[in-house]
Write a protein that holds these residues in place. Structure first.
Motif, mmCIF file in Angstrom:
data_model
loop_
_atom_site.group_PDB
_atom_site.id
_atom_site.type_symbol
_atom_site.label_atom_id
_atom_site.label_comp_id
_atom_site.label_asym_id
_atom_site.label_seq_id
_atom_site.Cartn_x
_atom_site.Cartn_y
_atom_site.Cartn_z
ATOM 1 N N PRO A 102 45.642 50.345 21.664
ATOM 2 C CA PRO A 102 47.073 50.605 21.806
ATOM 3 C C PRO A 102 47.561 50.558 23.256
ATOM 4 C CG PRO A 102 45.921 52.667 21.511
ATOM 5 C CD PRO A 102 44.886 51.572 21.473
ATOM 6 N N GLY A 103 48.437 49.640 23.547
ATOM 7 C CA GLY A 103 49.134 49.648 24.827
ATOM 8 C C GLY A 103 48.727 48.582 25.819
ATOM 9 N N GLU A 104 49.555 48.469 26.821
ATOM 10 C CA GLU A 104 49.396 47.473 27.887
ATOM 11 C C GLU A 104 48.105 47.673 28.675
ATOM 12 O OE1 GLU A 104 50.105 44.224 30.210
ATOM 13 O OE2 GLU A 104 51.243 44.781 28.431
ATOM 14 N N ALA A 105 47.567 48.881 28.685
ATOM 15 C CA ALA A 105 46.326 49.150 29.431
ATOM 16 C C ALA A 105 45.172 48.281 28.939
ATOM 17 C CB ALA A 105 45.958 50.628 29.308
ATOM 18 N N PHE A 106 45.273 47.754 27.714
ATOM 19 C CA PHE A 106 44.198 46.940 27.135
ATOM 20 C C PHE A 106 44.459 45.442 27.213
ATOM 21 C CE2 PHE A 106 43.710 51.015 24.977
ATOM 22 C CZ PHE A 106 42.359 51.234 25.145
ATOM 23 N N GLY A 109 41.851 43.627 29.376
ATOM 24 C CA GLY A 109 40.544 43.817 28.738
ATOM 25 C C GLY A 109 40.402 42.994 27.466
ATOM 26 N N ALA A 110 41.451 42.957 26.660
ATOM 27 C CA ALA A 110 41.407 42.159 25.430
ATOM 28 C C ALA A 110 41.252 40.683 25.760
ATOM 29 C CB ALA A 110 42.663 42.388 24.600
ATOM 30 N N TYR A 111 41.960 40.225 26.791
ATOM 31 C CA TYR A 111 41.865 38.821 27.191
ATOM 32 C C TYR A 111 40.443 38.479 27.653
ATOM 33 C CZ TYR A 111 42.324 34.661 30.044
ATOM 34 O OH TYR A 111 42.137 33.415 30.597
ATOM 35 N N GLU A 112 39.861 39.350 28.480
ATOM 36 C CA GLU A 112 38.549 39.053 29.054
ATOM 37 C C GLU A 112 37.390 39.278 28.080
ATOM 38 O OE1 GLU A 112 37.975 40.960 32.831
ATOM 39 O OE2 GLU A 112 39.876 40.196 33.623
ATOM 40 N N LEU A 113 37.548 40.202 27.138
ATOM 41 C CA LEU A 113 36.416 40.583 26.297
ATOM 42 C C LEU A 113 36.436 39.969 24.902
ATOM 43 C CD1 LEU A 113 36.298 44.335 27.327
ATOM 44 C CD2 LEU A 113 34.807 42.497 28.111
ATOM 45 N N PRO A 129 47.516 39.746 25.238
ATOM 46 C CA PRO A 129 46.393 39.497 26.146
ATOM 47 C C PRO A 129 46.795 38.545 27.266
ATOM 48 C CG PRO A 129 46.042 38.395 24.030
ATOM 49 C CD PRO A 129 47.296 39.187 23.915
ATOM 50 N N HIS A 130 46.408 38.908 28.487
ATOM 51 C CA HIS A 130 46.698 38.053 29.639
ATOM 52 C C HIS A 130 45.689 38.325 30.745
ATOM 53 C CE1 HIS A 130 48.466 41.419 31.925
ATOM 54 N NE2 HIS A 130 49.073 41.758 30.795
ATOM 55 N N ALA A 131 45.588 37.368 31.665
ATOM 56 C CA ALA A 131 44.692 37.518 32.805
ATOM 57 C C ALA A 131 45.221 38.615 33.719
ATOM 58 C CB ALA A 131 44.573 36.190 33.550
ATOM 59 N N GLU A 132 44.359 39.073 34.621
ATOM 60 C CA GLU A 132 44.695 40.242 35.445
ATOM 61 C C GLU A 132 45.952 40.058 36.296
ATOM 62 O OE1 GLU A 132 42.589 43.479 38.348
ATOM 63 O OE2 GLU A 132 41.425 41.862 37.485
ATOM 64 N N ASN A 133 46.083 38.956 36.980
ATOM 65 C CA ASN A 133 47.242 38.761 37.861
ATOM 66 C C ASN A 133 48.236 37.772 37.280
ATOM 67 O OD1 ASN A 133 46.275 40.524 39.881
ATOM 68 N ND2 ASN A 133 44.865 38.940 40.558
ATOM 69 N N VAL A 143 42.231 38.106 18.339
ATOM 70 C CA VAL A 143 43.144 39.164 18.800
ATOM 71 C C VAL A 143 44.479 38.990 18.094
ATOM 72 C CG1 VAL A 143 44.349 40.204 20.766
ATOM 73 C CG2 VAL A 143 42.039 39.277 21.067
ATOM 74 N N MET A 144 44.869 40.027 17.369
ATOM 75 C CA MET A 144 46.175 40.034 16.716
ATOM 76 C C MET A 144 47.064 41.001 17.484
ATOM 77 S SD MET A 144 47.040 40.811 12.806
ATOM 78 C CE MET A 144 48.265 42.018 12.487
ATOM 79 N N CYS A 145 48.238 40.544 17.872
ATOM 80 C CA CYS A 145 49.160 41.377 18.633
ATOM 81 C C CYS A 145 50.241 41.932 17.715
ATOM 82 C CB CYS A 145 49.812 40.567 19.745
ATOM 83 S SG CYS A 145 48.614 39.895 20.895
ATOM 84 N N VAL A 146 50.516 43.202 17.876
ATOM 85 C CA VAL A 146 51.577 43.858 17.125
ATOM 86 C C VAL A 146 52.551 44.406 18.157
ATOM 87 C CG1 VAL A 146 52.136 45.713 15.515
ATOM 88 C CG2 VAL A 146 49.957 44.521 15.328
ATOM 89 N N SER A 147 53.775 43.894 18.131
ATOM 90 C CA SER A 147 54.763 44.376 19.097
ATOM 91 C C SER A 147 56.025 44.795 18.359
ATOM 92 C CB SER A 147 55.073 43.308 20.141
ATOM 93 O OG SER A 147 55.617 42.180 19.512
ATOM 94 N N PHE A 148 56.888 45.452 19.079
ATOM 95 C CA PHE A 148 58.090 46.018 18.495
ATOM 96 C C PHE A 148 59.313 45.418 19.164
ATOM 97 C CE2 PHE A 148 54.614 49.021 18.448
ATOM 98 C CZ PHE A 148 54.510 49.259 17.101
ATOM 99 N N ASN A 149 60.372 45.239 18.387
ATOM 100 C CA ASN A 149 61.618 44.717 18.907
ATOM 101 C C ASN A 149 62.422 45.882 19.473
ATOM 102 O OD1 ASN A 149 64.151 43.651 19.361
ATOM 103 N ND2 ASN A 149 64.090 42.329 17.565
ATOM 104 N N ALA A 150 62.417 46.027 20.793
ATOM 105 C CA ALA A 150 63.089 47.154 21.436
ATOM 106 C C ALA A 150 64.595 47.109 21.232
ATOM 107 C CB ALA A 150 62.756 47.171 22.926
#
Length: 186
Positions: A102-106, A109-113, A129-133, A143-150
């Motif tokens: 859960p969250g941007e903190a991953f 990590g999800a991209y690399e692992l 998932p994205h690279a560090e910079n 990897v399945m992404c679940v996002s919300f429409n703000a």
């Protein structure tokens, strides 16, 4: 008579001990769903708690086993890719089919692992998932992404607050709110 009673008691004790031996075995745990928190507790009142409640609900409804890990953060209060790797390895050892992050903190990590753990399905909540910079989303097959429409959530929150204020001030009735809702098609 005393001899028969003592023999019966001895047999009961032996049978009891034998039956309890199986209870002492440590559970290796085969978990279908594993949640790795961003370092926060599962009762933080935020995304970790929401994710955990979702995992429990889904697991219970679909007869799946689940657990969570709460990793420790580094000295800067960040969740490192190495820490994420360590907890993904724990999940893999638990035979997890799905690892929920859960969250941007991953995101990094999800991209690399994800490529390293090809047999695991990751569910990345509210992140991509994205690279560090680099903030460009990188597609990963596991990897399945679940996002919300703000914007939609903001609109509904605004609508609900206006409707609630109108009811409190008694400027309108519930029937009027129903008509407005039908006009807005929500």
């Amino acid at each position: 008579m005393k001899k028969i009673t003592s023999v019966i008691l001895a047999l009961i004790m032996i049978i009891g001990c034998i039956s309890l031996v199986g209870c002492s075995k440590k559970d290796k745990g085969d978990y279908n769903l594993v949640l790795i928190t961003d370092g926060g507790a599962i009762n933080d009142g935020a995304e970790n708690e929401s994710a955990w409640n979702g995992v429990k609900s889904y697991g219970d409804e679909n007869f799946m086993t689940y657990r969570y890990y709460q990793p420790s953060l580094d000295e800067n209060g960040k969740l490192t890719v190495d820490t994420i790797r360590k907890y993904i390895e724990l999940a893999v050892n638990d035979k997890a089919r799905f690892v929920i992050l859960p969250g941007e903190a991953f995101a990094v990590g999800a991209y690399e692992l994800a490529r390293e753990f090809e047999d695991v399905n990751f569910i990345l909540v509210d992140a991509y998932p994205h690279a560090e910079n680099d903030n460009v989303m990188r597609f990963q097959s596991n990897v399945m992404c679940v996002s919300f429409n703000a914007l939609q959530a903001g609109f509904l929150a605004g609508y609900c607050s206006v409707a609630l204020l109108m009811l409190i001030n008694r400027q309108t009735t519930a029937l009027d709110l129903l008509r407005v809702r039908q006009l807005l098609r929500i």
